[in-house]
Structure formats: structure tokens, C-alpha cells
Write a protein that holds these residues in place. Sequence first.
Motif, PDB file in Angstrom:
ATOM      1  N   PHE A 199     -58.983  40.024  27.630  1.00  0.00           N
ATOM      2  CA  PHE A 199     -58.449  38.783  27.065  1.00  0.00           C
ATOM      3  C   PHE A 199     -59.513  37.686  27.073  1.00  0.00           C
ATOM      4  O   PHE A 199     -59.688  36.962  26.080  1.00  0.00           O
ATOM      5  CB  PHE A 199     -57.235  38.338  27.864  1.00  0.00           C
ATOM      6  CG  PHE A 199     -56.739  36.967  27.510  1.00  0.00           C
ATOM      7  CD1 PHE A 199     -56.088  36.745  26.307  1.00  0.00           C
ATOM      8  CD2 PHE A 199     -56.924  35.901  28.374  1.00  0.00           C
ATOM      9  CE1 PHE A 199     -55.631  35.478  25.968  1.00  0.00           C
ATOM     10  CE2 PHE A 199     -56.479  34.640  28.043  1.00  0.00           C
ATOM     11  CZ  PHE A 199     -55.827  34.425  26.847  1.00  0.00           C
ATOM     12  N   LEU A 200     -60.238  37.544  28.183  1.00  0.00           N
ATOM     13  CA  LEU A 200     -61.268  36.517  28.267  1.00  0.00           C
ATOM     14  C   LEU A 200     -62.388  36.773  27.265  1.00  0.00           C
ATOM     15  O   LEU A 200     -62.924  35.829  26.668  1.00  0.00           O
ATOM     16  CB  LEU A 200     -61.834  36.466  29.688  1.00  0.00           C
ATOM     17  CG  LEU A 200     -60.890  35.935  30.766  1.00  0.00           C
ATOM     18  CD1 LEU A 200     -61.541  36.040  32.140  1.00  0.00           C
ATOM     19  CD2 LEU A 200     -60.513  34.477  30.479  1.00  0.00           C
ATOM     20  N   HIS A 201     -62.716  38.041  27.060  1.00  0.00           N
ATOM     21  CA  HIS A 201     -63.743  38.378  26.064  1.00  0.00           C
ATOM     22  C   HIS A 201     -63.285  37.957  24.671  1.00  0.00           C
ATOM     23  O   HIS A 201     -64.076  37.407  23.885  1.00  0.00           O
ATOM     24  CB  HIS A 201     -64.023  39.882  26.098  1.00  0.00           C
ATOM     25  CG  HIS A 201     -64.995  40.338  25.060  1.00  0.00           C
ATOM     26  ND1 HIS A 201     -64.594  40.849  23.834  1.00  0.00           N
ATOM     27  CD2 HIS A 201     -66.359  40.333  25.037  1.00  0.00           C
ATOM     28  CE1 HIS A 201     -65.651  41.153  23.126  1.00  0.00           C
ATOM     29  NE2 HIS A 201     -66.730  40.854  23.826  1.00  0.00           N
ATOM     30  N   GLU A 202     -62.014  38.200  24.367  1.00  0.00           N
ATOM     31  CA  GLU A 202     -61.482  37.802  23.065  1.00  0.00           C
ATOM     32  C   GLU A 202     -61.554  36.287  22.885  1.00  0.00           C
ATOM     33  O   GLU A 202     -61.923  35.788  21.819  1.00  0.00           O
ATOM     34  CB  GLU A 202     -60.040  38.279  22.931  1.00  0.00           C
ATOM     35  CG  GLU A 202     -59.392  37.891  21.604  1.00  0.00           C
ATOM     36  CD  GLU A 202     -57.918  38.206  21.577  1.00  0.00           C
ATOM     37  OE1 GLU A 202     -57.384  38.411  20.477  1.00  0.00           O
ATOM     38  OE2 GLU A 202     -57.296  38.229  22.655  1.00  0.00           O
ATOM     39  N   ARG A 203     -61.192  35.533  23.935  1.00  0.00           N
ATOM     40  CA  ARG A 203     -61.230  34.073  23.854  1.00  0.00           C
ATOM     41  C   ARG A 203     -62.658  33.573  23.661  1.00  0.00           C
ATOM     42  O   ARG A 203     -62.905  32.632  22.896  1.00  0.00           O
ATOM     43  CB  ARG A 203     -60.618  33.467  25.121  1.00  0.00           C
ATOM     44  CG  ARG A 203     -59.141  33.708  25.282  1.00  0.00           C
ATOM     45  CD  ARG A 203     -58.330  32.904  24.271  1.00  0.00           C
ATOM     46  NE  ARG A 203     -58.401  31.493  24.568  1.00  0.00           N
ATOM     47  CZ  ARG A 203     -58.912  30.557  23.769  1.00  0.00           C
ATOM     48  NH1 ARG A 203     -59.370  30.908  22.578  1.00  0.00           N
ATOM     49  NH2 ARG A 203     -58.927  29.294  24.112  1.00  0.00           N
ATOM     50  N   LEU A 204     -63.608  34.184  24.348  1.00  0.00           N
ATOM     51  CA  LEU A 204     -65.015  33.781  24.202  1.00  0.00           C
ATOM     52  C   LEU A 204     -65.519  34.056  22.795  1.00  0.00           C
ATOM     53  O   LEU A 204     -66.235  33.229  22.208  1.00  0.00           O
ATOM     54  CB  LEU A 204     -65.886  34.501  25.233  1.00  0.00           C
ATOM     55  CG  LEU A 204     -65.703  34.071  26.693  1.00  0.00           C
ATOM     56  CD1 LEU A 204     -66.498  34.981  27.617  1.00  0.00           C
ATOM     57  CD2 LEU A 204     -66.131  32.620  26.883  1.00  0.00           C
ATOM     58  N   MET A 205     -65.120  35.199  22.239  1.00  0.00           N
ATOM     59  CA  MET A 205     -65.522  35.518  20.877  1.00  0.00           C
ATOM     60  C   MET A 205     -64.894  34.546  19.886  1.00  0.00           C
ATOM     61  O   MET A 205     -65.526  34.139  18.900  1.00  0.00           O
ATOM     62  CB  MET A 205     -65.112  36.951  20.539  1.00  0.00           C
ATOM     63  CG  MET A 205     -65.862  38.019  21.330  1.00  0.00           C
ATOM     64  SD  MET A 205     -67.654  37.943  21.058  1.00  0.00           S
ATOM     65  CE  MET A 205     -67.750  38.409  19.317  1.00  0.00           C
ATOM     66  N   ARG A 207     -64.099  31.391  20.483  1.00  0.00           N
ATOM     67  CA  ARG A 207     -64.825  30.121  20.599  1.00  0.00           C
ATOM     68  C   ARG A 207     -66.192  30.216  19.930  1.00  0.00           C
ATOM     69  O   ARG A 207     -66.649  29.246  19.302  1.00  0.00           O
ATOM     70  CB  ARG A 207     -64.989  29.750  22.060  1.00  0.00           C
ATOM     71  CG  ARG A 207     -63.702  29.306  22.741  1.00  0.00           C
ATOM     72  CD  ARG A 207     -63.974  28.704  24.087  1.00  0.00           C
ATOM     73  NE  ARG A 207     -62.768  28.210  24.706  1.00  0.00           N
ATOM     74  CZ  ARG A 207     -62.739  27.511  25.850  1.00  0.00           C
ATOM     75  NH1 ARG A 207     -63.894  27.268  26.475  1.00  0.00           N
ATOM     76  NH2 ARG A 207     -61.607  27.081  26.352  1.00  0.00           N
ATOM     77  N   ARG A 208     -66.824  31.366  20.040  1.00  0.00           N
ATOM     78  CA  ARG A 208     -68.129  31.531  19.411  1.00  0.00           C
ATOM     79  C   ARG A 208     -68.006  31.472  17.892  1.00  0.00           C
ATOM     80  O   ARG A 208     -68.830  30.862  17.222  1.00  0.00           O
ATOM     81  CB  ARG A 208     -68.747  32.868  19.842  1.00  0.00           C
ATOM     82  CG  ARG A 208     -70.130  33.126  19.263  1.00  0.00           C
ATOM     83  CD  ARG A 208     -70.718  34.409  19.817  1.00  0.00           C
ATOM     84  NE  ARG A 208     -70.919  34.315  21.257  1.00  0.00           N
ATOM     85  CZ  ARG A 208     -71.429  35.300  21.986  1.00  0.00           C
ATOM     86  NH1 ARG A 208     -71.762  36.465  21.419  1.00  0.00           N
ATOM     87  NH2 ARG A 208     -71.586  35.147  23.296  1.00  0.00           N
ATOM     88  N   ARG A 209     -66.954  32.107  17.345  1.00  0.00           N
ATOM     89  CA  ARG A 209     -66.729  32.055  15.901  1.00  0.00           C
ATOM     90  C   ARG A 209     -66.400  30.631  15.450  1.00  0.00           C
ATOM     91  O   ARG A 209     -66.832  30.195  14.372  1.00  0.00           O
ATOM     92  CB  ARG A 209     -65.609  33.014  15.504  1.00  0.00           C
ATOM     93  CG  ARG A 209     -65.960  34.492  15.604  1.00  0.00           C
ATOM     94  CD  ARG A 209     -64.909  35.337  14.930  1.00  0.00           C
ATOM     95  NE  ARG A 209     -63.612  35.229  15.585  1.00  0.00           N
ATOM     96  CZ  ARG A 209     -63.210  36.033  16.555  1.00  0.00           C
ATOM     97  NH1 ARG A 209     -64.003  37.012  16.992  1.00  0.00           N
ATOM     98  NH2 ARG A 209     -62.006  35.886  17.104  1.00  0.00           N
ATOM     99  N   ALA A 210     -65.612  29.918  16.278  1.00  0.00           N
ATOM    100  CA  ALA A 210     -65.229  28.542  15.910  1.00  0.00           C
ATOM    101  C   ALA A 210     -66.413  27.592  16.021  1.00  0.00           C
ATOM    102  O   ALA A 210     -66.492  26.603  15.291  1.00  0.00           O
ATOM    103  CB  ALA A 210     -64.087  28.068  16.793  1.00  0.00           C
ATOM    104  N   GLY A 211     -67.329  27.906  16.968  1.00  0.00           N
ATOM    105  CA  GLY A 211     -68.491  27.028  17.161  1.00  0.00           C
ATOM    106  C   GLY A 211     -69.563  27.266  16.141  1.00  0.00           C
ATOM    107  O   GLY A 211     -70.457  26.441  15.987  1.00  0.00           O
TER     108      GLY A 211
END
Length: 211
Positions: A199-205, A207-211
Motif C-alpha cells: 500500500f505504501l509503495h502504491e501511495r509513493l508511486m 505522489r511521484r506521478r502527481a509531482g
Amino acid sequence: MERRDRQMQIMTLMGNRIDQEHALINSRMTWLMTLNGFLLAIYGVAVTNSDKFASGKAFGIVVIGSSAVGAICNASAIYSHYWASRALKETEQTARWALDDKHIDEDDMKDPAYLFRLFGRDPGAVGSGGPAKSKATHPFWPLHKLMHPWNLLPIVFDVAFVLLPFVELEIKLKGSSYRVPPLMAALPLLLLLLTFVSFLHERLMERRRAG
């Protein structure tokens, strides 16, 4: 369409989305609590009748298996309720954006239903014609939101299912004692940690796409 009619349509769409998410949360909690009760009953029967098992390994499989299933299912509910909470929060955010004087009279507001659709799994991805996502929409913040039963109960049961295998590590079996290996008892915890890392990996990905 008059402004009042648009306002009523937007409020109706928001209410329908909220009702839909609450219905899904209620359905998940119903089957989850039923499953938790069933798994705890299996654990209780196994511990009470531990001397009747043919081998210690069979006892360990029943206890660890029921705890592992419980940990994974409650983690799955937390994941689903995370997205439900985001959908509720971002539905409110979308409605506020659409009702603002800057947007209510735009041509796109003649049919605002597209703003309340789910695009993939992210309810905030409503396209360029909708509101920008706010970083202040985290469904578990402030922390008092964790007190909602659909958030708190799966967490409590996850902790319980992780700890249960360590309660009955040693049993008496046909005159001798059998001890559940600690690594085997830790299997529900390892599976739970794996789900949260995913789940944390998905959230980080995200945020990376949004950034």
C-alpha cells in the motif's frame, strides 16, 4: 438551466455518491465482522480441544491459518475504507468547487455528473475540468478520524489476529508438549506487513506521478 436548478443537481449528485459509499462501507463491515467472529470461533475451538489434535503441526496450521486469514481480510478492509474515505472527502471538495460562483455558471455545469465519476481507483482524478486535488484531504487525518468504526475495528482485529498465535505457543498433546515455532507464529504479522508495504509503495508511486 437556472442556477438554482444546477445547485440542486450538484447537491443531489453529492448526496447520491455519499449514500453509495456509505452503503459499500456498511456491506464491507457486515461481512468483515461476520468473518472475524467465525475465525475467532475457530481459534477458540482449536485451543479448547488442542489435546484432540492428531499432531501439533495440525494444531499450528489451524491457529496460524485462521489468524493469517483474519489479518489479511482486515487489512483489505482498511485499504478499501481508505479509498472510500477519500471518495467521500473529494466528493465534498468537488461539490464545493462546482457550487463556487466562479464555476456554477460555466457551460460544463449544465451536466455536472461527470465531476462525480470514479476515474480508476482515484476519485480525485476528475480531469482538467474539475478541482485540483488538495493535499489536505487525507482520510485518516486528523487522527480523530481513526475513531470511525469502519477504520478502528479492522485495526483492532488486525492487532488481535497478529497477537493470537503467540498466546498459545505451547500445548499439551498426548502426554507431551508441543510448541508452535515462533517464526510460524509470526506469519500473520509478516503477511500484514507485506500488505502495508504494498500500500505504501502504491501511495509513493501516486505522489511521484502527481509531482
